[in-house]
Design a protein around this motif. Structure first.
Motif, PDB file in Angstrom:
ATOM      1  N   PHE A 191      15.335  13.505   4.974  1.00  0.00           N
ATOM      2  CA  PHE A 191      15.609  13.251   3.564  1.00  0.00           C
ATOM      3  C   PHE A 191      16.693  12.187   3.401  1.00  0.00           C
ATOM      4  N   ASN A 192      17.733  12.258   4.259  1.00  0.00           N
ATOM      5  CA  ASN A 192      18.778  11.234   4.187  1.00  0.00           C
ATOM      6  C   ASN A 192      18.207   9.850   4.515  1.00  0.00           C
ATOM      7  N   ARG A 232      13.810  27.513  12.716  1.00  0.00           N
ATOM      8  CA  ARG A 232      13.935  27.187  11.293  1.00  0.00           C
ATOM      9  C   ARG A 232      15.186  26.352  11.031  1.00  0.00           C
ATOM     10  N   ASN A 233      16.304  26.720  11.680  1.00  0.00           N
ATOM     11  CA  ASN A 233      17.525  25.932  11.500  1.00  0.00           C
ATOM     12  C   ASN A 233      17.334  24.506  12.016  1.00  0.00           C
ATOM     13  N   ALA A 234      16.670  24.385  13.190  1.00  0.00           N
ATOM     14  CA  ALA A 234      16.421  23.048  13.734  1.00  0.00           C
ATOM     15  C   ALA A 234      15.532  22.230  12.798  1.00  0.00           C
ATOM     16  N   GLN A 235      14.497  22.886  12.247  1.00  0.00           N
ATOM     17  CA  GLN A 235      13.617  22.174  11.314  1.00  0.00           C
ATOM     18  C   GLN A 235      14.354  21.773  10.045  1.00  0.00           C
ATOM     19  N   GLU A 236      15.264  22.646   9.573  1.00  0.00           N
ATOM     20  CA  GLU A 236      16.026  22.301   8.379  1.00  0.00           C
ATOM     21  C   GLU A 236      16.934  21.100   8.639  1.00  0.00           C
ATOM     22  N   GLN A 283      12.911  37.684   5.510  1.00  0.00           N
ATOM     23  CA  GLN A 283      14.048  36.902   5.996  1.00  0.00           C
ATOM     24  C   GLN A 283      13.629  35.485   6.360  1.00  0.00           C
ATOM     25  N   ASN A 284      12.385  35.310   6.790  1.00  0.00           N
ATOM     26  CA  ASN A 284      11.892  33.995   7.204  1.00  0.00           C
ATOM     27  C   ASN A 284      10.936  33.405   6.165  1.00  0.00           C
ATOM     28  N   TRP A 285      11.179  33.717   4.923  1.00  0.00           N
ATOM     29  CA  TRP A 285      10.332  33.211   3.828  1.00  0.00           C
ATOM     30  C   TRP A 285      10.391  31.694   3.773  1.00  0.00           C
ATOM     31  N   ILE A 286       9.231  31.058   3.741  1.00  0.00           N
ATOM     32  CA  ILE A 286       9.138  29.598   3.720  1.00  0.00           C
ATOM     33  C   ILE A 286       8.269  29.202   2.530  1.00  0.00           C
TER      34      ILE A 286
END
Length: 401
Positions: free
Chosen positions: A254-255, A243-247, A130-133
């Protein structure tokens, strides 16, 4: 039969991943080398798993040829080693997305229901998947996590076989629990061979305690398991939040990177335009300097002549070479003079020095006269062009003779 050496694995993977055309595996070209390294590392550490290619059917009916790792995952349960048969499918989007893992029970095995990480169809879902990076996650760590979670709660058990009743029962039989016979998992064939057949996990006979009796060890085990599960759930939620915060942070970066690239292109374009403008100005400067040198030389040559002549009349300083040139000079001077008068009248009407009707009357007269001078200039210019052409033709015929 001797197990194949690692070179055979490398040749097999290099061959299937380098195929082109309709038989090519559906993986991106930029990750095929990484897929090869993941599988080689996996079979190096877990020789009970072997790489293969097989057809996979999606839920929508599509069939694709994919890589898989087939074999057994070693684990330890109650201080005894076991092997859990699994199939690890490398999907089309691997390794950017996790692999698809199935437990592969034999005829003598049954999937535990319910199980926290294995559904009744055999699909495995552990926190590591589930936490595959990408690109840090890999197959070796996946199998280690499978071994860890399977050792805590095995997903497969041996089937319970019915035993025939005693043909000669005694008058007062005493039931005695008979544990079912132990079955074993057949170890899947592998290019490197297997480490042997491990016995399957036998079902534990349920022993009912006496009425009113509670075992302290059972309660402690339940408390420990609940506390461990609670910690795992909290850890999983924390990891998902991080993970959500890092995304989000990565999306913002990226922007910002895209904006910076646009600004870089704009700056490059502006710099190029400035450099072109600088080159043009330098060329104009060189031209102005050359003209200045010419004028200064002419002034030096004619400065003595002006002092000798005394006061020079501007109107007689330049003498036309012919009648057309004299007429052209007169028309141009009159045109420019009338232009100055019209400009002065504009300033006067703006300042209220003359009435508006007088301004219109004078402008009409001056414009009419200016029109005639300009028309005459056009005719004179055309006559001069014809004279120049005739002169050039006469010179050409003279040279020809």
């Amino acid at each position: 039969m001797e197990p194949p050496n690692p070179q055979q694995f490398q040749q097999f993977l290099s061959s299937v991943l380098s195929q082109r055309g309709p038989s090519a595996l559906p993986y991106a070209e930029d990750v095929k080398w990484l897929i090869r390294q993941h599988l080689l590392s996996l079979i190096d550490i877990y020789p009970s798993l072997q790489p293969k290619t097989a057809s996979f059917t999606h839920n929508d009916g599509r069939t694709v040829n994919l890589l898989q790792a087939v074999g057994t995952v070693p684990m330890v349960y109650l201080d005894r080693p076991y092997n859990i048969p699994v199939i690890i499918w490398l999907m089309e989007s691997y390794p950017r997305h996790p692999a698809l893992v199935f437990v592969n029970p034999t005829r003598d095995m049954v999937i535990k229901k319910p199980h926290p990480f294995v559904n009744p169809s055999g699909v495995v879902s552990i926190p590591y998947l589930q936490n595959w990076i990408y690109p840090s996650s890999n197959l070796v760590e996946l199998v280690r996590n499978l071994s860890h979670f399977f050792g805590r709660d095995p997903p497969l058990y041996a089937k319970v076989h019915a035993h025939p009743s005693n043909p000669n029962p005694s008058p007062r039989p005493t039931p005695t629990p008979h544990p079912p016979p132990s079955t074993s998992f057949p170890n899947h064939s592998s290019p490197v061979g297997s480490s042997g057949i491990r016995p399957a996990i036998p079902p534990r006979p349920v022993q009912q305690p006496p009425y009113g009796a509670v075992k302290q060890d059972d309660w402690e085990e339940v408390f420990k398991r609940n506390a461990t599960d609670k910690l795992l759930v909290d850890l999983h939620n924390d990891i998902v939040g991080l993970r959500n915060a890092q995304e989000k942070d990565m999306d913002g970066l990226f922007n910002a990177q895209g904006v910076l690239k646009q600004r870089e292109e704009q700056l490059k374009q502006g710099l190029k335009e400035m450099q072109d403008e600088k080159e043009g100005l330098e060329q104009q400067l060189q031209m102005v300097l050359m003209n200045s040198d010419v004028l200064e030389g002419w002034l030096r040559e004619n400065e003595g002549k002006v002092t000798n002549l005394g006061n020079v009349d501007v109107d007689t300083a330049f003498e036309p070479c012919d009648n057309l040139s004299k007429q052209m000079l007169d028309c141009t001077a009159s045109d420019l003079a009338l232009e100055d008068v019209i400009y002065s009248l504009d300033k006067a009407i703006q300042g209220g020095a003359i009435p508006f009707d007088q301004y219109l009357r004078n402008i009409r007269l001056l414009s009419r006269e200016q029109f005639f001078h300009r028309a005459t200039s056009s005719k004179v210019r055309a006559a001069q062009m014809q004279a120049q052409v005739a002169n050039m033709a006469a010179r050409t015929s003279q040279y020809a003779l």
